[in-house]
Design a protein around this motif. Structure first.
Motif, short mmCIF file in Angstrom:
data_model
loop_
_atom_site.label_atom_id
_atom_site.label_comp_id
_atom_site.label_asym_id
_atom_site.label_seq_id
_atom_site.Cartn_x
_atom_site.Cartn_y
_atom_site.Cartn_z
N SER A 110 35.53 43.11 38.73
CA SER A 110 34.45 42.12 38.73
C SER A 110 33.67 42.13 40.04
N SER A 111 33.98 43.09 40.92
CA SER A 111 33.27 43.20 42.21
C SER A 111 32.63 44.57 42.37
N LYS A 112 31.34 44.58 42.51
CA LYS A 112 30.62 45.84 42.68
C LYS A 112 31.13 46.60 43.92
N GLY A 113 31.17 45.91 45.04
CA GLY A 113 31.55 46.56 46.29
C GLY A 113 32.97 47.10 46.26
N GLU A 114 33.90 46.30 45.76
CA GLU A 114 35.30 46.72 45.81
C GLU A 114 35.60 47.78 44.75
N SER A 115 34.82 47.84 43.67
CA SER A 115 35.01 48.89 42.66
C SER A 115 34.80 50.26 43.30
N ILE A 116 33.87 50.35 44.20
CA ILE A 116 33.61 51.62 44.88
C ILE A 116 34.59 51.82 46.03
N TYR A 117 34.73 50.78 46.85
CA TYR A 117 35.60 50.85 48.03
C TYR A 117 37.05 51.19 47.67
N SER A 118 37.59 50.56 46.63
CA SER A 118 39.02 50.71 46.33
C SER A 118 39.37 52.16 45.99
N LEU A 119 38.43 52.88 45.39
CA LEU A 119 38.70 54.27 45.01
C LEU A 119 38.18 55.27 46.03
N GLU A 120 37.02 54.99 46.61
CA GLU A 120 36.35 56.02 47.41
C GLU A 120 36.43 55.86 48.91
N SER A 121 36.67 54.65 49.39
CA SER A 121 36.69 54.48 50.84
C SER A 121 37.95 55.10 51.45
N PRO A 122 37.80 55.76 52.60
CA PRO A 122 38.98 56.27 53.30
C PRO A 122 39.74 55.16 54.04
N ALA A 123 39.19 53.94 54.05
CA ALA A 123 39.78 52.87 54.87
C ALA A 123 41.13 52.35 54.36
N PRO A 124 41.29 52.04 53.08
CA PRO A 124 42.55 51.42 52.65
C PRO A 124 43.66 52.43 52.35
N ASN A 125 44.91 51.96 52.45
CA ASN A 125 46.06 52.76 51.99
C ASN A 125 46.11 52.71 50.47
N ARG A 126 46.59 53.78 49.88
CA ARG A 126 46.89 53.77 48.44
C ARG A 126 48.33 54.27 48.29
N ILE A 127 49.17 53.38 47.79
CA ILE A 127 50.61 53.59 47.79
C ILE A 127 51.15 53.47 46.37
N GLY A 128 52.09 54.33 46.01
CA GLY A 128 52.70 54.27 44.69
C GLY A 128 53.40 52.93 44.47
N PHE A 129 53.35 52.45 43.24
CA PHE A 129 53.94 51.16 42.87
C PHE A 129 55.42 51.09 43.26
N ASP A 130 55.81 49.98 43.88
CA ASP A 130 57.20 49.75 44.26
C ASP A 130 57.36 48.22 44.27
N LEU A 131 58.06 47.72 43.26
CA LEU A 131 58.13 46.28 43.02
C LEU A 131 58.56 45.47 44.24
N LEU A 132 59.70 45.86 44.85
CA LEU A 132 60.21 45.06 45.97
C LEU A 132 59.32 45.18 47.19
N ARG A 133 58.75 46.35 47.38
CA ARG A 133 57.81 46.57 48.48
C ARG A 133 56.60 45.64 48.33
N ILE A 134 56.10 45.54 47.11
CA ILE A 134 54.95 44.66 46.86
C ILE A 134 55.32 43.22 47.15
N MET A 135 56.51 42.82 46.74
CA MET A 135 56.89 41.41 46.93
C MET A 135 57.14 41.05 48.39
N ARG A 136 57.15 42.06 49.27
CA ARG A 136 57.26 41.80 50.71
C ARG A 136 55.90 41.79 51.40
N THR A 137 54.85 42.20 50.68
CA THR A 137 53.57 42.48 51.34
C THR A 137 52.58 41.33 51.23
N GLU A 138 52.17 40.84 52.39
CA GLU A 138 51.14 39.79 52.42
C GLU A 138 49.82 40.36 51.94
N TYR A 139 48.90 39.47 51.56
CA TYR A 139 47.60 39.97 51.13
C TYR A 139 46.49 39.12 51.72
#
Ligand code: PHE
Ligand code: CO
Length: 281
Positions: A188-217
């Motif tokens: 639902s966000s124009k900017g983040e639709s592009i950023y999430s896939l194409e920007s070199p800025a963010p990490n992209r990490i394979g799904f890991d349930l317990l890891r996610i539940m430790r991670t602030e957002y």
């Protein structure tokens, strides 16, 4: 319609009052819809695009929940209920556990096309409802609602909320054509639709349930880390077990800030960070 109709019920539901939308409000929906149509064709996962097509959520304007509900109920037994805004956690989980998706009714103003802090009808309907047409995702959302009620009781809602954030709202998924988006906050966000896939800025990490539940957002900016599932089957299977021992286990671990990368992460892309956070040359 009289004022009394808008008074929320005990479950916080109200009526959409579709006939009350102005031409200008319908026009805002159309603008948002057309923009995302272009951007998401090659970026959203096939399940999202199929759900959108199946609902006939089209460019004509703000959809009538009654019409969507006929299609949604036939597909997966889910139903949209109108709510005035964010509802208390227990009410929200109760709706999900009963296959009711609470949606706001108001649409953002023309000056807010690109960014809005709170969910509006474009986020809730365009962003969330197409995925509820998918049987596996529909089951995941119901299970999440049941899990939410349990997490509340166990005092672990902060953990479980992170799972919602990094999957339902900001999830990415592998596809034969590359990484695709399924998270509602992204589509639902124009900017983040592009950023999430194409920007070199963010990490992209394979799904890991317990890891996610430790991670602030962060709720005030694009994400610094996205978690990528292999399939909706993987997501559903990983979340089937009773989370009680997971919550206990997490008591002994520290929270991670959103940009943290661990040795143990299945790192698909190491983020370079945002420009203003990059080291000085
Ligand atoms: N299995 C989880 C529990 O026991 C519930 C859950 C299902 C949570 C799906 C999230 C997603 O708490
Ligand atoms: Co949302």
């Amino acid at each position: 319609m009289s004022e009394a109709v808008a008074v929320p019920r005990a479950d916080f539901t109200t009526e959409q009052d579709w006939s009350a939308y102005s031409a200008e409000e319908h026009a805002i929906w159309r603008t948002l819809f057309h923009r995302q149509q272009e951007i998401l064709r090659e970026r959203a996962c096939p399940e999202f695009l199929e759900g959108l097509a199946g609902l006939g959520v089209a460019a004509d304007g703000i959809p009538d929940f009654r019409r969507l509900n006929t299609l949604l109920e036939a597909a997966t037994g889910w139903r949209i209920v109108a709510v005035p805004g964010l509802v208390p956690d227990d009410v929200f989980f109760g709706h999900l556990a009963n296959r009711r998706f609470p949606s706001t009714c108001f649409i953002r103003r023309a000056e807010q096309l690109d960014y809005l802090q709170e969910p509006d009808i474009f986020h809730d309907i365009y962003g969330h409802v197409p995925m509820l047409m998918n049987p596996i995702f529909a089951n995941y959302m119901q299970a999440y609602g049941e899990g939410g009620i349990k997490a509340l009781r166990l005092g672990s809602l902060d953990r479980l909320a992170r799972l919602y954030w990094y999957t339902v709202e900001f999830g990415l998924i592998q596809s034969p054509a590359g990484i695709r988006i399924y998270g509602s906050g992204i589509v639902s966000s124009k900017g983040e639709s592009i950023y999430s896939l194409e920007s070199p800025a963010p990490n992209r990490i394979g799904f890991d349930l317990l890891r996610i539940m430790r991670t602030e957002y962060r709720i005030d900016d694009f994400q610094e880390t996205y978690f990528v599932i292999d399939s909706f089957g993987q997501l559903f299977a990983a979340t089937q077990p009773d989370f009680t021992p997971y919550y206990d286990q997490l008591q002994g671990t520290s929270d991670l800030t959103p940009a943290t990368v661990l040795q143990s992460d299945l790192l698909l892309h190491r983020g370079r960070g945002r420009p203003h956070e990059a080291p000085e040359p």
